[in-house]
Design an enzyme around this catalytic site. Structure first.
Site, PDB file in Angstrom:
ATOM      1  CD  GLU A 164       1.082   7.747  -1.781  1.00 30.73           C
ATOM      2  OE1 GLU A 164       2.194   8.606  -1.003  1.00 30.73           O
ATOM      3  OE2 GLU A 164       0.479   7.304  -1.377  1.00 30.73           O
ATOM      4  CG  HIS A 202       1.722  12.652   1.312  1.00 30.36           C
ATOM      5  ND1 HIS A 202       0.748  12.855   2.030  1.00 30.36           N
ATOM      6  CD2 HIS A 202       0.813  10.916   0.817  1.00 30.36           C
ATOM      7  CE1 HIS A 202      -0.752  12.153   2.162  1.00 30.36           C
ATOM      8  NE2 HIS A 202      -0.469  11.496   1.491  1.00 30.36           N
ATOM      9  CD  GLU A 220      -3.640  11.517   2.698  1.00 31.32           C
ATOM     10  OE1 GLU A 220      -3.540  11.275   1.382  1.00 31.32           O
ATOM     11  OE2 GLU A 220      -3.403  10.933   3.804  1.00 31.32           O
ATOM     12  CG  HIS A 241      -1.803   1.153   1.117  1.00 31.43           C
ATOM     13  ND1 HIS A 241      -3.349   0.663   0.136  1.00 31.43           N
ATOM     14  CD2 HIS A 241      -2.204   2.850   1.242  1.00 31.43           C
ATOM     15  CE1 HIS A 241      -3.958   2.050   0.508  1.00 31.43           C
ATOM     16  NE2 HIS A 241      -2.866   3.017   0.740  1.00 31.43           N
ATOM     17  CB  ALA A 242       0.932   4.195  -2.697  1.00 30.97           C
TER      18      ALA A 242
HETATM   19  O1  X8Z Z   1      -3.887   5.143   0.536  1.00 31.20           O
HETATM   20  C1  X8Z Z   1      -4.247   6.276  -0.061  1.00 31.20           C
HETATM   21  C2  X8Z Z   1      -3.158   6.637  -0.535  1.00 31.20           C
HETATM   22  C3  X8Z Z   1      -1.947   6.199   0.925  1.00 31.20           C
HETATM   23  S1  X8Z Z   1      -1.978   8.189   1.698  1.00 31.20           S
HETATM   24  C4  X8Z Z   1      -2.497   6.339  -1.196  1.00 31.20           C
HETATM   25  N1  X8Z Z   1      -5.128   6.588  -0.828  1.00 31.20           N
HETATM   26  C5  X8Z Z   1      -6.572   6.124   0.219  1.00 31.20           C
HETATM   27  C6  X8Z Z   1      -6.621   4.852  -0.542  1.00 31.20           C
HETATM   28  O2  X8Z Z   1      -6.159   4.091  -1.123  1.00 31.20           O
HETATM   29  O3  X8Z Z   1      -7.729   3.585   0.240  1.00 31.20           O
HETATM   30  C7  X8Z Z   1      -5.186   7.671  -1.782  1.00 31.20           C
HETATM   31  C8  X8Z Z   1      -6.951   8.324  -1.810  1.00 31.20           C
HETATM   32  C9  X8Z Z   1      -7.614   6.647  -1.176  1.00 31.20           C
HETATM   33 ZN    ZN Z   2      -1.662   9.801   1.284  1.00 30.88          ZN
END
Ligand code: X8Z
Ligand code: ZN
Length: 598
Positions: free
Chosen positions: A369, A372, A396, A338-339
């Site tokens: 990313e 951030h 975000e 997960h990024a």
């Molecule tokens: O978790 C994230 C990012 C890292 S802060 C990749 N996001 C949420 C997800 O993937 O559920 C970005 C948008 C929503």
């Molecule tokens: Zn994020």
């Protein structure tokens, strides 16, 4: 994820909560803040090293190291909050007062003042994220696949049963940590109470420069502003899916089966654009195909994303970024794919961890990313306690705001699109693709913490975790599980942010605010014309506005940052609604003879 280590004053959430202690402070508030700065930085260095290694190399050994570092962080946090409380109501300068207030917000997983429970909490969190990160599903033929491979099936297959198989398969990863999650809730609730909150829900809701009750009303208001557009989109998508899969599979008066929306969690729906495309074949945009045929790799994708930020006059990434980031999935070990973006060494060693694949979605995530990362770079000269987004939704929203400027014209300059088609049909197609991402997400962004808030407050009891989850999925998103679910399942736990314990309301807020930001930056860039055609690429004026806002960190309450960029002091759903005005009108026409709702 904004990994600003939940240990150090993990200034993510909380209000100054009115309790003071009988003990006389031993040192002045300003001295205390200064000392915490030094001690917190020292601890953060050790913890981030342990967490980075853990997340990029999941083994029982790294679990021990990370859990230990987490334990020390929790101990530090308990002591910090305890002492910070003593300064409430005492005289101090405004900056110190803000620092104390931020410290009292606590972290997303506070521990009670007990060494045993700190150890247990830290071990549980480390273990849950590790189980999620190394999760695999092996089907009846013995073929085992990891999450990203399963996600590709959800995105690409249009075979009902194949979709169902991978949908339920991934959900076999989470039941093993359902009991751990329940224990996490118990311990962290005790921690929240130690810090002066009713429960962890109140603590999470308290990080927005207003009391928790006002915040829940505010986020409900935002949802009410955007729900009518979601309802139109839902109605149309359901009708198209029903045409595609048959009315026996997708009923026209009920919730949509969750596995047909192109995404493992039904959170964004742009992967099924092929089924929904309003004007087939008009103005195709296929960034994935272009990147793949041109041999792009993760470095070219990242450099291109960086290039957008530098075109705004923001600084280039430090060399260490490319040296120390993990941009590709290692073949020989389990990692948390997960990024996430990491602020290591106070803005001097920022890193991204992402298992980049060459496709448009991952290209978007890279911009997210880097948003951030640029926040980290721009507030790097603030004291640590002020390092953070104005609120977590701001953090975000930066990279996503940039993505709103990735118009067909922009993609053309990057060689990712040959011809730009103009005209009404092209606009509607493009808006539909975006709405499947941005509008479809809104109720998902809202409901995850709706579930957690109820779990933390006890309104959803442990015996009701899964049923409570699906009640909210249906209420907010109008979707349903495609097969029977029981309390043996733990479907909330199949979404990263639950075992990873990352609050989620931030994304809901971000998806609303990024359209406010886009509008304001387009004005700064003096772009005429509709917002969906505006790109701020190359605009130094827009970059200056964005950069100045980011440099504020969380030193001031977030309405100040919002005002600095938009001139408004509140979050506002009108910008996203206005942006999608053409599509909204089109959807209303399509839906006029349908009966919508579920
Ligand atoms: O978790 C994230 C990012 C890292 S802060 C990749 N996001 C949420 C997800 O993937 O559920 C970005 C948008 C929503
Ligand atoms: Zn994020």
């Amino acid at each position: 994820m904004n990994i600003k280590l939940w240990i150090i004053a993990a200034v993510i959430l909380l209000t100054g909560c009115g309790q003071s202690s009988d003990t006389e402070p031993q040192e002045s508030a300003a001295d205390f803040v200064a000392r915490m700065e030094v001690e917190g930085d020292e601890l953060a260095k050790e913890a981030s090293a342990a967490y980075w290694v853990r997340s990029t190399y999941i083994t029982p050994d790294t679990a021990i190291l990370a859990a230990k570092a987490g334990e020390r962080g929790l101990e530090f946090e308990s002591a910090l909050v305890k002492q910070a409380k003593q300064y409430l109501g005492t005289d101090m300068d405004a900056e110190t007062g803000r620092a104390i207030e931020l410290m009292l917000r606590g972290s997303s997983a506070p521990a009670p003042d007990s060494a045993e429970m700190r150890a247990e909490l830290s071990a549980i969190l480390t273990d849950m994220e590790g189980q999620y990160g190394s999760g695999k599903y092996c089907n009846a033929n013995g073929v085992c696949r990891e999450l990203q491979e399963l996600e590709s099936v959800l995105a690409e297959s249009r075979d009902y049963d194949e979709l169902l198989d991978v949908w339920q398969g991934w959900r076999q990863v989470s039941p093993p940590y359902r009991a751990s999650y329940q224990r996490f809730v118990e311990i962290a609730n005790l921690g929240a109470q130690d810090f002066g909150y009713k429960n962890l829900a109140e603590l999470w809701q308290g990080g927005y420069d207003m009391d928790s009750n006002t915040f829940t009303i505010e986020s409900r208001r935002l949802w009410d502003e955007v729900k009518p557009l979601y309802d139109e989109l839902h109605c149309h998508v359901r009708a198209k899916l029903s045409e595609n899969y048959g009315a026996d599979k997708v009923a026209l008066d009920g919730p949509i089966p969750a596995h047909l929306l192109g995404n493992m969690w039904s959170q964004t729906w742009d992967n099924i654009y092929d089924i929904i495309e309003p004007y087939p074949g008009v103005s195709p945009v296929d960034v994935t195909a272009a990147m793949q045929s041109q041999g792009w790799d993760e470095i070219k994708m990242t450099k291109t994303a960086e290039g957008f930020f530098t075109s705004l006059g923001l600084p280039p990434l430090p060399d260490s970024f490319y040296k120390n980031s993990m941009l590709k999935k290692p073949r020989d070990r389990n990692v948390v794919c997960h990024a996430s973006a990491w602020d290591i060494d106070n803005g001097n060693d920022p890193r991204v961890k992402q298992c980049v694949e060459v496709n448009g979605e991952q290209f978007g995530t890279l911009h997210h990313e880097l948003g951030h990362i640029y926040y980290y770079l721009l507030y790097k000269d603030q004291p640590s306690v002020f390092k953070g987004g104005a609120h977590d939704g701001f953090h975000e929203a930066i990279g996503d705001t940039i993505q709103l400027s990735m118009t067909p014209e922009y993609l053309q300059t990057k060689g990712l699109l040959e011809d730009v088609t103009e005209g009404y049909e092209a606009i509607i197609n493009r808006q539909m693709k975006m709405a499947l991402e941005k509008i479809a997400f809104l109720p998902f962004g809202k409901m995850i913490d709706e579930w957690r808030w109820k779990v933390f407050s006890g309104e959803i009891a442990p015996a009701d975790y899964n049923a409570g989850w699906w009640r909210l999925r249906q209420e907010y998103q109008g979707i349903e599980a495609p097969m029977a679910r029981t309390e043996q399942d733990f479907d909330a736990g199949a979404k990263y942010h639950v075992p990873g314990n990352t609050p989620y309301t931030r994304y809901f807020l971000s998806f609303i605010m990024q359209f406010q930001f886009h509008k304001a930056l387009c004005e700064a860039a003096r772009k005429e014309g509709p917002l969906h055609e505006c790109s701020i690429y190359n605009s130094k004026a827009a970059g200056e506005k964005l950069g100045n806002m980011m440099a504020m960190g969380q030193k001031q309450p977030w309405p100040d940052a919002m005002e600095a960029i938009t001139g408004q002091r509140s979050m506002d759903g009108n910008a996203i609604i206005d942006y999608f005005a053409p599509l909204n009108a089109w959807l209303k026409e399509q839906n006029q003879d349908r009966s919508c709702g579920w």
